[in-house]
Structures are given as C-alpha cells and as structure tokens.
Design a protein around this motif. Sequence first.
Motif, PDB file in Angstrom:
ATOM      1  N   ALA A  72       0.828  -1.207   0.000  1.00 64.30           N
ATOM      2  CA  ALA A  72       0.000   0.000   0.000  1.00 64.30           C
ATOM      3  C   ALA A  72       0.864   1.259   0.000  1.00 64.30           C
ATOM      4  O   ALA A  72       0.508   2.276  -0.615  1.00 64.30           O
ATOM      5  CB  ALA A  72      -0.926  -0.006   1.215  1.00 64.30           C
ATOM      6  N   ALA A  73       2.021   1.207   0.680  1.00 66.40           N
ATOM      7  CA  ALA A  73       2.891   2.381   0.762  1.00 66.40           C
ATOM      8  C   ALA A  73       3.465   2.762  -0.589  1.00 66.40           C
ATOM      9  O   ALA A  73       3.903   3.899  -0.783  1.00 66.40           O
ATOM     10  CB  ALA A  73       4.027   2.113   1.751  1.00 66.40           C
ATOM     11  N   ALA A  74       3.481   1.813  -1.535  1.00 63.59           N
ATOM     12  CA  ALA A  74       4.001   2.118  -2.867  1.00 63.59           C
ATOM     13  C   ALA A  74       3.025   2.956  -3.687  1.00 63.59           C
ATOM     14  O   ALA A  74       3.434   3.596  -4.668  1.00 63.59           O
ATOM     15  CB  ALA A  74       4.306   0.821  -3.621  1.00 63.59           C
ATOM     16  N   VAL A  75       1.761   2.980  -3.301  1.00 64.04           N
ATOM     17  CA  VAL A  75       0.744   3.680  -4.095  1.00 64.04           C
ATOM     18  C   VAL A  75       1.053   5.170  -4.236  1.00 64.04           C
ATOM     19  O   VAL A  75       1.082   5.706  -5.347  1.00 64.04           O
ATOM     20  CB  VAL A  75      -0.659   3.446  -3.503  1.00 64.04           C
ATOM     21  CG1 VAL A  75      -1.702   4.310  -4.208  1.00 64.04           C
ATOM     22  CG2 VAL A  75      -1.035   1.963  -3.614  1.00 64.04           C
ATOM     23  N   PRO A  76       1.302   5.916  -3.144  1.00 68.53           N
ATOM     24  CA  PRO A  76       1.620   7.346  -3.333  1.00 68.53           C
ATOM     25  C   PRO A  76       2.951   7.570  -4.034  1.00 68.53           C
ATOM     26  O   PRO A  76       3.104   8.559  -4.764  1.00 68.53           O
ATOM     27  CB  PRO A  76       1.631   7.904  -1.904  1.00 68.53           C
ATOM     28  CG  PRO A  76       1.794   6.720  -1.011  1.00 68.53           C
ATOM     29  CD  PRO A  76       1.168   5.574  -1.720  1.00 68.53           C
ATOM     30  N   ARG A  77       3.932   6.665  -3.829  1.00 66.07           N
ATOM     31  CA  ARG A  77       5.191   6.829  -4.560  1.00 66.07           C
ATOM     32  C   ARG A  77       4.965   6.681  -6.058  1.00 66.07           C
ATOM     33  O   ARG A  77       5.569   7.386  -6.872  1.00 66.07           O
ATOM     34  CB  ARG A  77       6.234   5.814  -4.072  1.00 66.07           C
ATOM     35  CG  ARG A  77       6.822   6.139  -2.713  1.00 66.07           C
ATOM     36  CD  ARG A  77       8.076   5.338  -2.436  1.00 66.07           C
ATOM     37  NE  ARG A  77       7.796   3.910  -2.292  1.00 66.07           N
ATOM     38  CZ  ARG A  77       7.540   3.310  -1.141  1.00 66.07           C
ATOM     39  NH1 ARG A  77       7.523   3.998  -0.018  1.00 66.07           N
ATOM     40  NH2 ARG A  77       7.309   2.010  -1.099  1.00 66.07           N
ATOM     41  N   ALA A  78       4.082   5.746  -6.448  1.00 67.72           N
ATOM     42  CA  ALA A  78       3.776   5.564  -7.868  1.00 67.72           C
ATOM     43  C   ALA A  78       2.996   6.746  -8.419  1.00 67.72           C
ATOM     44  O   ALA A  78       3.238   7.211  -9.540  1.00 67.72           O
ATOM     45  CB  ALA A  78       2.988   4.268  -8.072  1.00 67.72           C
ATOM     46  N   ALA A  79       2.070   7.262  -7.626  1.00 66.34           N
ATOM     47  CA  ALA A  79       1.214   8.348  -8.102  1.00 66.34           C
ATOM     48  C   ALA A  79       1.973   9.656  -8.274  1.00 66.34           C
ATOM     49  O   ALA A  79       1.710  10.412  -9.213  1.00 66.34           O
ATOM     50  CB  ALA A  79       0.043   8.535  -7.136  1.00 66.34           C
ATOM     51  N   PHE A  80       2.917   9.909  -7.370  1.00 66.71           N
ATOM     52  CA  PHE A  80       3.605  11.200  -7.382  1.00 66.71           C
ATOM     53  C   PHE A  80       5.048  11.103  -7.865  1.00 66.71           C
ATOM     54  O   PHE A  80       5.765  12.094  -7.877  1.00 66.71           O
ATOM     55  CB  PHE A  80       3.558  11.824  -5.979  1.00 66.71           C
ATOM     56  CG  PHE A  80       2.159  12.087  -5.489  1.00 66.71           C
ATOM     57  CD1 PHE A  80       1.388  13.086  -6.071  1.00 66.71           C
ATOM     58  CD2 PHE A  80       1.604  11.316  -4.478  1.00 66.71           C
ATOM     59  CE1 PHE A  80       0.089  13.325  -5.627  1.00 66.71           C
ATOM     60  CE2 PHE A  80       0.302  11.545  -4.036  1.00 66.71           C
ATOM     61  CZ  PHE A  80      -0.449  12.552  -4.615  1.00 66.71           C
ATOM     62  N   GLY A  81       5.471   9.921  -8.285  1.00 62.64           N
ATOM     63  CA  GLY A  81       6.813   9.749  -8.810  1.00 62.64           C
ATOM     64  C   GLY A  81       6.888  10.118 -10.283  1.00 62.64           C
ATOM     65  O   GLY A  81       5.930  10.628 -10.879  1.00 62.64           O
TER      66      GLY A  81
END
Length: 366
Positions: free
Chosen positions: A133-142
């Motif tokens: 789940a923690a990868a979701v914001p990294r993917a969205a804002f990366g």
Amino acid sequence: MTQMILAGPLAAPEMLAVLGCAGDPVDLPGQMHGGAGAGIGGDWPDYQPGEGRVAAVSVESTPQLLRYLEVMGLSPLPLATGEVWGFGGGEGQDWQPEKAALMALTAQAILTRNKGDSPQHIRARLTRIAEIAAAVPRAAFGPQPQTHLPPPDPARVEIRSRAEVWGGYFSVEQLSLRHRRHDGGWSDTLSREAFMSADAALLLPYDPARDEVLVISQIRIGPLARGQAQVWMLEPIAGRVDAGEPPEATARREAGEEAGLQIGRLYPLPEHYPSPGANSEFFYPFVATADLSGHRTGHGFGVAGEGEDIATHILPRDELVTLALNGQIQCGPLVLLALWLDRHADQIRQDPAHPDARQGGDLAGT
C-alpha cells in the motif's frame, strides 16, 4: 447499526472516510503512548487517563468498520464515556497523525481485496499489505515517463474488476480491464494477473580507495522453480522498503542487515520496474561509498527470522564487470549496477565528498 466510540488512530479523518463513518466529537481526557505501527503491522497505542485530550468520535457502526476491527483483533476499552475502540498495548514509538494516510491506504486494501480471507490470515500478512500500500503514493507522485509514449491519463484504462486471488509472502491480483489502443479504439476486455510486491531498494557498496565492491549471494526461488541447477545468485544488497520508510533509509538499513556494513554517500541510479509485464515491484538502485578495508568475504549475514542465509563477497570492480559481461551474473539489477559503476567510477573517486562519506556522510548528491 450501533453507536461506537472510536479514538486515537481510528478517529483520524482519513480512517473515518475509508471506514464509511462520520459522527460527533467525544471529550476524552488523557494521553496515548506508543502505537506508531497501528494498522500497518504494529501494536496500537495504549491509553493513560489524566491531563490532555485524545481525539475521539462517536459514530454509527458500518460493515467496513466491523470488518476492520475484526481483522485488527481490537477489543473495546471500558471508560467512563463508554466502550472506546482504538487502543492496544502501546508498544513502539508514539503514533503520529501523519501515519493516518498510510493506515487508510492499508485499510482500503484490506477491505477491498481480501474479502475471502480470514481475519487471522490478513493480520499475519498486515506488514506485507502495508508495504504494498505504501508504494501507491510513490507511484502516483513519482516520475511519469512521456517521451515516445501516450500522455499519462487514467481515462485510457478502464478497470472492470480487481481482486486478490492469492495472498501469502507475496500477493497475486487478477484484473479485468480494457485500454485505449494506439489507433484510438478500445481493446477487448483482458484478464491479467499481477504479481504484487513492495518497492525495493538495491545497493552496490563501492570502496573508491581500493576500487573494490561488495556483493552478496543467497539461494533464489526463481531459478529453482524454473529448473536451473545453480540456484545461488550473486546479487546486490537489497530489501523491501518498509511502510513509511524512504528508499535511502532502506538501503542503509539493508547494508547493515545483509553485510554488517555502514555506508557513506549514496549515488542513485534510474528508478525502474524490473519486469513491468506482470510484476508491480519497483526498484530504487544505489551505488554507495564504503570502506571495505576491514571487511572480508564471509557468511552468516541476513535476518534469521526471514530465513535469510547470506554470504558476502569482496572483489575488484574490474572482475565484477567481467562477470556481468560473460554471463556469470544472472541477476539483472547487479548487471545494471556493475555497468553503471564502470562508467562512473572515475567521477566517484574524484568526488571530494567520498573521504568524508566513510564517517557516515549525508545523502548529498542523491
């Protein structure tokens, strides 16, 4: 529906939204301690009466809330205001409000993709679920590559269904989708499986003074399952990015766990998917300066509780490149790291920061 009092992490607005709850504030005097890992694999905060105020809200129960409480194994705490939910043993550092966003992402994953699993099975996997789940914001804002590609636009893909079909050490999800074709039309509905994993940090320690590197080796299930006789691989140091942890911190932590090594300055390589056709795993690779003069090839590294049995190998940089080019290294990320270092080694040796890095320098230049 029944009236329930939620406190602490459960009363955070992000959690209330995921749990489908809304209500009125409750005056709850006292303090919370511990519980930094609440909802992501750790303990929940404990409650101490006295001075101060703890956020609390009175809500009507929802199916999402009841399922979440069941998965978390929480019990109510009887207080003068009534039975209050959201407290536990209080182990670990204190919970902070900025943890609520990750808690909510993890809760959403539990409620939408694990409906058939028992609460006990989900609870045992909670750390892994939170890491993904923690990868979701990294993917969205990366970074969102666009060169030679269609513009990034969620409207180009229509996800009709998505469900976890296996959950263990890793996870497999099945998606039904259609997407815009290059000719502007829509594809047929496709059924695809995705191997779900947390993001990972990879590290190749490099001693600029000795022109040596440190790599590790351990047994690997992929080659074994494929039928290869040699199932021990030369690899870089690597590990999953813990929920709420920056990839740079992961690299430093894994250097200690897998090689007993303190690293200095980090040099980032391009972030990438190793196998985007079927795998969600995303890599953050680094080369790092390190003093290898006091280290020798050996074994006995790794986290015993995770079944790791790791050996370290110190070798000249030129040998690493030769092994990468003649096929003796079959771990793709290590090939990439070796070739990148071969191209940039002179720059690293000339970098005035690297002598200071041996004393544990900053992340300058990352």
